[in-house]
Motif scaffolding. Structure first.
Motif, PDB file in Angstrom:
ATOM      1  N   ARG A 367      12.599  -8.131 -34.806  1.00 42.39           N
ATOM      2  CA  ARG A 367      11.890  -6.855 -34.837  1.00 42.39           C
ATOM      3  C   ARG A 367      12.864  -5.687 -34.879  1.00 42.39           C
ATOM      4  N   ASP A 368      14.014  -5.826 -34.234  1.00 48.97           N
ATOM      5  CA  ASP A 368      15.023  -4.773 -34.286  1.00 48.97           C
ATOM      6  C   ASP A 368      15.583  -4.615 -35.692  1.00 48.97           C
ATOM      7  N   SER A 371      13.034  -2.652 -37.699  1.00 45.69           N
ATOM      8  CA  SER A 371      13.065  -1.224 -37.361  1.00 45.69           C
ATOM      9  C   SER A 371      14.311  -0.547 -37.924  1.00 45.69           C
ATOM     10  N   THR A 372      15.451  -1.250 -37.911  1.00 48.45           N
ATOM     11  CA  THR A 372      16.696  -0.672 -38.418  1.00 48.45           C
ATOM     12  C   THR A 372      16.633  -0.434 -39.917  1.00 48.45           C
ATOM     13  N   THR A 375      14.520   2.567 -40.698  1.00 49.93           N
ATOM     14  CA  THR A 375      15.243   3.811 -40.423  1.00 49.93           C
ATOM     15  C   THR A 375      16.218   4.131 -41.546  1.00 49.93           C
ATOM     16  N   ASN A 436       7.900   0.906 -40.100  1.00 51.05           N
ATOM     17  CA  ASN A 436       7.826   2.311 -39.713  1.00 51.05           C
ATOM     18  C   ASN A 436       8.216   3.182 -40.908  1.00 51.05           C
ATOM     19  N   ARG A 615       6.809   6.356 -29.030  1.00 55.31           N
ATOM     20  CA  ARG A 615       7.363   5.489 -30.070  1.00 55.31           C
ATOM     21  C   ARG A 615       8.663   4.831 -29.595  1.00 55.31           C
ATOM     22  N   ARG A 619       9.380   0.774 -28.925  1.00 54.99           N
ATOM     23  CA  ARG A 619      10.491   0.048 -29.527  1.00 54.99           C
ATOM     24  C   ARG A 619      11.356  -0.619 -28.453  1.00 54.99           C
ATOM     25  N   TRP A 622       9.137  -3.654 -27.181  1.00 52.08           N
ATOM     26  CA  TRP A 622       8.562  -4.581 -28.161  1.00 52.08           C
ATOM     27  C   TRP A 622       9.448  -4.766 -29.383  1.00 52.08           C
ATOM     28  N   GLY A 623      10.386  -3.851 -29.608  1.00 49.91           N
ATOM     29  CA  GLY A 623      11.261  -3.965 -30.763  1.00 49.91           C
ATOM     30  C   GLY A 623      10.731  -3.281 -31.999  1.00 49.91           C
ATOM     31  N   GLN A 624       9.511  -2.745 -31.960  1.00 55.75           N
ATOM     32  CA  GLN A 624       8.921  -2.019 -33.084  1.00 55.75           C
ATOM     33  C   GLN A 624       8.333  -0.720 -32.585  1.00 55.75           C
ATOM     34  N   SER A 625       8.212   0.252 -33.480  1.00 56.04           N
ATOM     35  CA  SER A 625       7.752   1.578 -33.084  1.00 56.04           C
ATOM     36  C   SER A 625       6.368   1.905 -33.623  1.00 56.04           C
TER      37      SER A 625
END
Length: 649
Positions: A367-368, A371-372, A375, A436, A615, A619, A622-625
């Protein structure tokens, strides 16, 4: 009716008997277009029949075409297949096509259940509710409970004809009003779900089971819907009841619709897609979830990400994106078989290992990584997306937080990158791994086969849209000395060449060698036409590449059944983080309880957080926003994360 092609002859059989026969000057070519029986075209002539035989035959003026015959009729939703059949074969087909005399089964006690729901948790439409729907479908009158009697029991409900005031407002309805009615009753269903604690079961709000005739519509709920102002509550209930009728009927025929024809204007799938804003998401999800389950063939794929390399590239100011996390995932995942990425709901399509870092991926690292890369996509370090023009120069208009595909990124590599973005969207839909991303309707509409309009351009570039509107008025009124744009100031306000300013701030030629062609008051109509076309199609190549990648992961034929807002929610989840929604899907592990003082304090603090702070909190835990649109996924993920953290502690 059976149409048979025998080489250079056509025969029409009605009820198994030959009714008409004609010759062709050249062989018939088969295709998937609808059969259009109307006025004849050159190449079709009668076979020994007098010109006056068909009652509605066309009568061309030339002597050569005086023998042409036709039938003035139209047959739609038919595919043309060239077959050579004997008379016995025709009779056999006619026998198979005879309708049966079986009666339709009653729709009372109708049950709506998602494939993954437990049988005991089914929501059932009441018999009285279905009686009202059946009565309306057969043209009979039905009573609507008045607002004054809404609190009384159903047995004491007022009987009689529908209030004439309802029909007074009926002719005023527009599609935009229907959209607001859908949003209104969806909000009501969500509030009822919260009050009943249904969020804890991880289910979507049910609109088909909502008692439309007795539901309470508070004044504060109507404030965000200006088009519904002044319309009686009973009229709103009646309108929603008819939308429920539509969904009950659609539910019975949905499995038989061929959505591969959704982009053909003559098809049933196309007409159903045009009503996508009126079809409940729970109805769509029945077919959608079933197909996703049947096509789930993926398994975990191992990837290695060098996070320090990506950070160092950013420190050096590298904007090519070749060292980014997104590009590293692109190299390792884009060229594997797409079937390996078609995972089940809640499953991970890849397992992450961060180079130089310890740790085992139990879901948090994956999940990280998602999200990365999101971004990075919305930053200057990857040249695929740029901020919308509305966000520039201090900001003007709406959607200033959105990002557009970069019109300048059209190389083969960039188009391949966009296709990978589409694959990531498909993975998000399948596994509920929210991305995201803030993308405007200019991107989402082409993905569901919807048409991009000038309103979508206005949503991202209000200044360019305003100039186009001024030019439209100048062309329509032929203004010479009045108006914002006229003959006197045309050369000062409009480019004097056939060029425009793109979303990325670069000049774009509207036609070949446009930078060397003069644009004057006399050529304003041509310039306006080319300008509109260019604005609507400026990011079309990128959107098509995203759609192509999306189609390798999910059944893209069914996407026209969804609105672009629904697709955005399936890919990106809920933008606003509702604390009640989060609290209802949180589980506590002993000895922690929801009634503990420090737990209550946590929720109080979260309620005081703004959207950005919530948000970041999501994250962290949970690792997500983004919250998924399906509560069941959030419930399982949070529960699993809490267990893992406790075990590690």
């Amino acid at each position: 009716v059976a149409v048979v092609c025998r080489g250079h002859a056509i025969e029409i059989f009605i009820d198994g008997k030959l009714d008409f026969k004609s010759n062709l000057q050249r062989a018939m070519v088969g295709n998937v277009d609808p059969i259009m029986l109307g006025r004849p075209t050159p190449g079709f002539r009668a076979a020994g029949m007098p010109p006056s035989r068909p009652a509605a035959a066309a009568t061309p003026s030339s002597d050569e075409s005086s023998q042409l015959q036709s039938v003035e009729a139209v047959v739609k939703d038919v595919r043309w297949y060239v077959r050579d059949l004997s008379e016995d074969g025709v009779k056999a087909i006619m026998e198979e096509c005879k309708p049966n005399n079986r009666k339709r089964s009653s729709q009372k006690n109708f049950t709506l259940q998602s494939p993954d729901e437990d049988t005991k948790s089914r929501n059932m439409i009441s018999e009285g509710h279905m009686d009202a729907i059946d009565a309306l479908c057969t043209g009979r009158r039905v009573a609507i409970e008045s607002e004054s009697s809404s609190s009384s029991s159903s047995s004491n409900a007022r009987r009689g004809d529908v209030d004439p005031i309802i029909w007074k407002h009926w002719h005023q309805w527009t599609p935009k009003m229907d959209v607001q009615v859908m949003r209104l009753f969806t909000e009501i269903a969500e509030q009822r779900q919260k009050a009943m604690g249904v969020f804890k079961r991880g289910s979507l709000p049910s609109l088909i089971n909502l008692p439309a005739r007795t539901v309470d519509i508070a004044d504060k709920l109507l404030r965000p819907y200006p088009l519904l102002k002044g319309i009686p509550r009973d009229c709103l209930r009646m309108r929603f009841l008819f939308i429920q009728i539509l969904n009950v009927r659609i539910l019975s025929v949905l499995p038989m619709v061929d959505f591969s024809q959704a982009l053909s204007p003559w098809s049933l799938a196309h007409r159903l897609s045009a009503l996508s804003h009126l079809i409940f998401l729970e109805i769509k999800n029945i077919a959608w979830t079933h197909i996703l389950q049947q096509t789930a063939t993926g398994r975990g794929h191992f990837v290695n990400i060098n996070l320090p390399r990506a950070k160092k590239a950013q420190e050096r100011g590298d904007t090519s994106g070749r060292k980014s996390v997104f590009f590293q995932l692109y190299l390792q995942l884009h060229f594997v078989k797409p079937s390996l990425l078609r995972v089940d709901a809640g499953s991970r399509p890849w397992v992450v290992s961060y180079a130089g870092f310890g740790g085992q991926d139990a879901g948090g690292l994956f999940r990280d990584s998602v999200s990365t890369l999101c971004t990075e996509l919305q930053s200057k370090w990857v040249p695929l997306f740029i901020p919308v023009p509305n966000s520039k120069d201090g900001g003007v208009g709406d959607n200033q937080e959105k990002f557009l595909p970069n019109p300048s990124s059209r190389s083969t590599l960039h188009i391949s990158n966009y296709a990978f973005v589409g694959k990531l969207m498909g993975i998000a839909v399948r596994g509920s791994h929210m991305l995201n991303l803030d993308l405007p309707s200019l991107v989402w509409k082409p993905l569901v086969g919807d048409t991009v309009t000038m309103n979508d351009v206005k949503a991202v570039d209000v200044i360019a849209h305003g100039r186009i509107e001024s030019l439209v008025k100048a062309v329509a009124t032929n203004a010479t000395t009045t108006g914002s744009i006229n003959k006197e100031n045309y050369m000062d306000l409009v480019p004097n060449k056939f060029i425009m300013m793109g979303y990325d701030g670069k000049e774009v030629e509207l036609k070949d060698d446009g930078k060397n062609l003069e644009n004057t008051w006399e050529t304003r109509e041509e310039y306006l036409s080319l300008l509109k076309q260019a604005k609507l199609a400026e990011v079309r190549p990128q959107a098509q590449a995203i759609r192509k990648g999306l189609g390798t992961i999910v059944p893209i034929q069914l996407l026209p059944l969804f609105t672009w807002q629904e697709l955005e929610m399936m890919v990106c989840g809920k933008r606003e983080i509702d604390v009640d929604y989060l609290r209802a899907n949180t589980r506590y592990r002993a000895p922690v309880k929801g009634s503990d003082p420090h737990v209550k304090m946590l929720w109080e603090v979260l309620e005081d957080f703004n959207h950005e702070e919530r948000r970041l909190f999501l994250r962290f835990v949970w690792g997500q926003s983004r919250l998924p649109y399906n509560p069941a996924v959030l419930l399982l993920s949070l529960y699993y994360t809490c267990i893992r953290e406790k075990q590690q502690d």
